[in-house]
Write an enzyme that holds these catalytic residues in place. Structure first.
Site, PDB file in Angstrom:
ATOM      1  N   HIS A  36      24.442   7.720  11.161  1.00 12.37           N
ATOM      2  CA  HIS A  36      23.829   8.333   9.624  1.00 12.37           C
ATOM      3  C   HIS A  36      24.496   7.396   8.628  1.00 12.37           C
ATOM      4  CE1 HIS A  36      28.016   9.056  10.794  1.00 12.37           C
ATOM      5  NE2 HIS A  36      28.288   9.435   9.597  1.00 12.37           N
ATOM      6  N   ASP A  37      25.129   6.149   9.182  1.00 12.01           N
ATOM      7  CA  ASP A  37      25.791   5.190   8.005  1.00 12.01           C
ATOM      8  C   ASP A  37      25.082   3.980   8.180  1.00 12.01           C
ATOM      9  OD1 ASP A  37      28.095   6.912   7.378  1.00 12.01           O
ATOM     10  OD2 ASP A  37      29.275   6.102   9.016  1.00 12.01           O
ATOM     11  N   ASP A  50      32.378  16.368  15.508  1.00 16.42           N
ATOM     12  CA  ASP A  50      32.889  15.242  14.690  1.00 16.42           C
ATOM     13  C   ASP A  50      34.091  15.783  14.323  1.00 16.42           C
ATOM     14  OD1 ASP A  50      32.954  13.017  12.867  1.00 16.42           O
ATOM     15  OD2 ASP A  50      30.899  13.023  12.757  1.00 16.42           O
ATOM     16  N   ASP A  92      36.216  10.286  13.500  1.00 12.80           N
ATOM     17  CA  ASP A  92      35.964   9.510  12.479  1.00 12.80           C
ATOM     18  C   ASP A  92      37.082   8.414  12.360  1.00 12.80           C
ATOM     19  OD1 ASP A  92      34.009   9.585  10.108  1.00 12.80           O
ATOM     20  OD2 ASP A  92      35.806   9.872   8.949  1.00 12.80           O
ATOM     21  N   GLU A 110      35.326   6.475  16.330  1.00 10.21           N
ATOM     22  CA  GLU A 110      34.667   5.516  15.493  1.00 10.21           C
ATOM     23  C   GLU A 110      35.555   4.439  14.785  1.00 10.21           C
ATOM     24  OE1 GLU A 110      32.327   5.119  11.523  1.00 10.21           O
ATOM     25  OE2 GLU A 110      33.938   6.240  11.529  1.00 10.21           O
TER      26      GLU A 110
END
Ligand code: ISL
Length: 560
Positions: free
Chosen positions: A328-329, A98, A199, A255
């Site tokens: 995870h969100d 990430d 991210d 993302e």
């Protein structure tokens, strides 16, 4: 291996904090991941996307990085990391890191220097502006509540933080900062990692005028249009590709909140040399209300189909799709898009997997999805840990925007913590996740839903995923075939075909607990079909051209 191996791959996301704790401190760690690699190899995935493992004070669980070249103490050491990487590679599993470079932690040495004085060489690594009329430089709100600007008394200026005030935004206008980012990426690539999930990377180029945003239902303006897909974003990504990525054989995914298909083509078209694929949010935002996910409304399958179809068709010739139900969100896939009742949990989990994995693109499995984990639904807000959940709960209730009851209902449906409860390995205490006290409570359903139970049951969701992944390896049509939607307006059935020369697959998924009638549309005048996979035993004995679907039934046929 094919140059574009990432098109044939299936990715598994690990949120290390919640995956497996090896040392009993209640927090998942890298050794825990290494110990669990056999599970992933057995599942058949090709790539692990690892949520951040870098040093961090954990204001946002590692998405606030204080040292990009060190491992978070709670997760272990660099030696543990190197061991994990080589153990993964020994199993033919790649590791995608990430990369969080829209912001750092306020405890990063760059920011500590930056805030110390206006003349620091690091000052310009971040976004500093003087206040306006005794307040912040503009009216933007932060994603985690309050203003997006924080006043710093040391120099009497404000710094920008789109997320928490412990996550100051980096200033990508500064060429030296860009060089730092390229260097840290190179550091990890030289270690042998295989790529990056980037991210909120479409936020890195801010419109330098920093104009006020439009004020809607909350006290703050929406800065989104002024920093999303900003003026220099494509330049920055191409430069990063040229300086770093082009020198390695990598997988990259950006993302990107608020990215549309047209913009995504620009990010992912091969000849433009930016990224391999992006994560868009259109399908996971269905049913968002006045306050977005905090006022969830019922959603319609026709909307979901329309979104997927727009992306499937849009990126058909140019670019590539990433496919996901959860991360995870997001809430758990089954709770959000299927049915998490005891009766339909397994069958709807398999249906969702079928629907997603047969689409064109690279599928992502979020940890626990392969055993059908469901939302947490803790009774009191004290059991939640997520900064976004806790801040929004506090702010919305204080501002009178939502009641406590409305807020708890929204949290149960959509809080990020739904996906962050510990991975359920066994039916032992704390689901075999830790020998200590877990940092967030385990979902009480771990006694039924856990890896051990899934391994024992030949009909489990786990083995179904395993089969879907195997089918992808055996059938090029799943990777490369064209997509056509069938029965556009049907409110329960999502059906489509995938076609590659003579090869044609028919995918039929029932998104309801009802028993709708499927009828093959006229244009498809096929008479024979072989059932490749389905989620009910004894399926496929009836005529594939016309039959009644069972609740949440999914079938994939090879047409002849
Ligand atoms: O979760 C969200 C939906 O309400 C978003 O606000 C989310 O924060 C956004 O999608 C960006 O996510 C990424 O960056 C954040 C981090 O908190 C998330 O975990 C990460 O995936 C800031 O780094």
């Amino acid at each position: 291996m094919n140059q574009e191996w990432w098109k044939q791959s299936v990715v598994y996301q690990i949120y290390p904090r919640s995956f497996k704790d090896s040392d009993g401190d209640g927090i998942g760690d890298i050794k825990g991941i290494t110990q669990s690699l056999d599970h992933l190899q057995n599942l058949g995935v090709d790539v692990i996307w690892l949520s951040p493992v870098y040093r961090s004070p954990n204001d946002d669980n590692g998405y606030d990085i204080s040292d990009y070249r060190a491992i978070m103490d709670e997760f272990g050491t660099m030696r543990d990391f190197d061991e994990m990487l080589s153990e993964a590679h020994a199993r033919n599993i790649k590791i995608m890191m990430d990369l969080v470079v829209n912001h750092t932690s306020d405890e990063h040495s760059w920011f500590i220097a930056s805030r110390s004085s206006k003349s620091s060489p690091y000052r310009d690594y971040y976004v500093w502006r003087p206040g306006k009329n005794g307040g912040p430089p503009n009216n933007w709100g932060s994603f985690f509540g309050g203003s997006a600007w924080e006043y710093d008394p040391v120099t009497g200026e404000y710094y920008l933080h789109l997320f928490s005030k412990k996550q100051p935004d980096l200033n990508w206008e500064n060429p030296q900062l860009r060089r730092e980012v390229y260097d840290l990426m190179t550091f990890w690539l030289n270690k042998g990692v295989d790529g990056f999930r980037m991210d909120v990377v479409n936020f890195i180029s801010k419109d330098q005028r920093f104009l006020d945003g439009v004020v809607g239902d909350t006290a703050y303006g929406d800065g989104g249009p002024h920093f999303t897909n900003g003026p220099r974003i494509h330049e920055f990504l191409r430069d990063m590709n040229h300086e770093v990525l082009a020198k390695y054989d990598t997988i990259t995914v950006g993302e990107m909140p608020n990215v549309g298909v047209e913009e995504a083509k620009l990010y992912t078209a091969k000849e433009r040399r930016e990224l391999n694929m992006v994560f868009h949010f259109e399908h996971v935002d269905v049913g968002n209300g006045k306050f977005g996910k905090w006022s969830p409304q019922p959603w319609k399958l026709t909307d979901l189909k329309q979104i997927f179809t727009r992306w499937q068709k849009g990126l058909e010739k140019q670019g590539w799709n990433s496919l996901y139900w959860s991360n995870h969100d997001q809430p758990r896939a089954i709770s959000r898009f299927g049915n998490d009742s005891e009766e339909y949990r397994e069958v709807s989990g398999k249906m969702l997997a079928t629907c997603l994995h047969m689409l064109k693109g690279t599928p992502y499995i979020y940890q626990g999805e392969e055993i059908g984990m469901t939302n947490a639904a803790f009774e009191t807000v004290d059991e939640y840990r997520d900064i976004e959940t806790l801040n929004t709960y506090r702010d919305y209730i204080a501002a009178g925007l939502l009641t406590r009851e409305e807020m708890m209902k929204a949290i149960h449906e959509r809080s990020r913590d739904n996906a962050r409860t510990p991975m359920q390995w066994t039916d032992a205490e704390h689901a075999g996740f830790t020998a200590g006290q877990p940092w967030i409570a385990v979902n009480p359903n771990y006694r039924q839903i856990n890896v051990e139970a899934a391994m024992r049951d030949q009909n489990s969701i786990f083995y179904y995923y395993q089969k879907l992944i195997r089918l992808r390896k055996e059938n090029p049509v799943i990777v490369d075939g064209g997509y056509e939607l069938l029965l556009d307006d049907h409110e329960q059935i999502y059906a489509y075909t995938r076609t590659l020369q003579e090869e044609q697959l028919l995918v039929i998924c029932n998104f309801s607990a009802e028993r709708p009638q499927f009828t093959l549309p006229e244009g498809l005048n096929r008479t024979r079909a072989e059932l490749l996979i389905s989620n009910y035993e004894g399926d496929g004995k009836d005529d594939f051209r016309s039959f009644r679907l069972k609740p949440y039934e999914a079938r994939v046929y090879r047409l002849k």
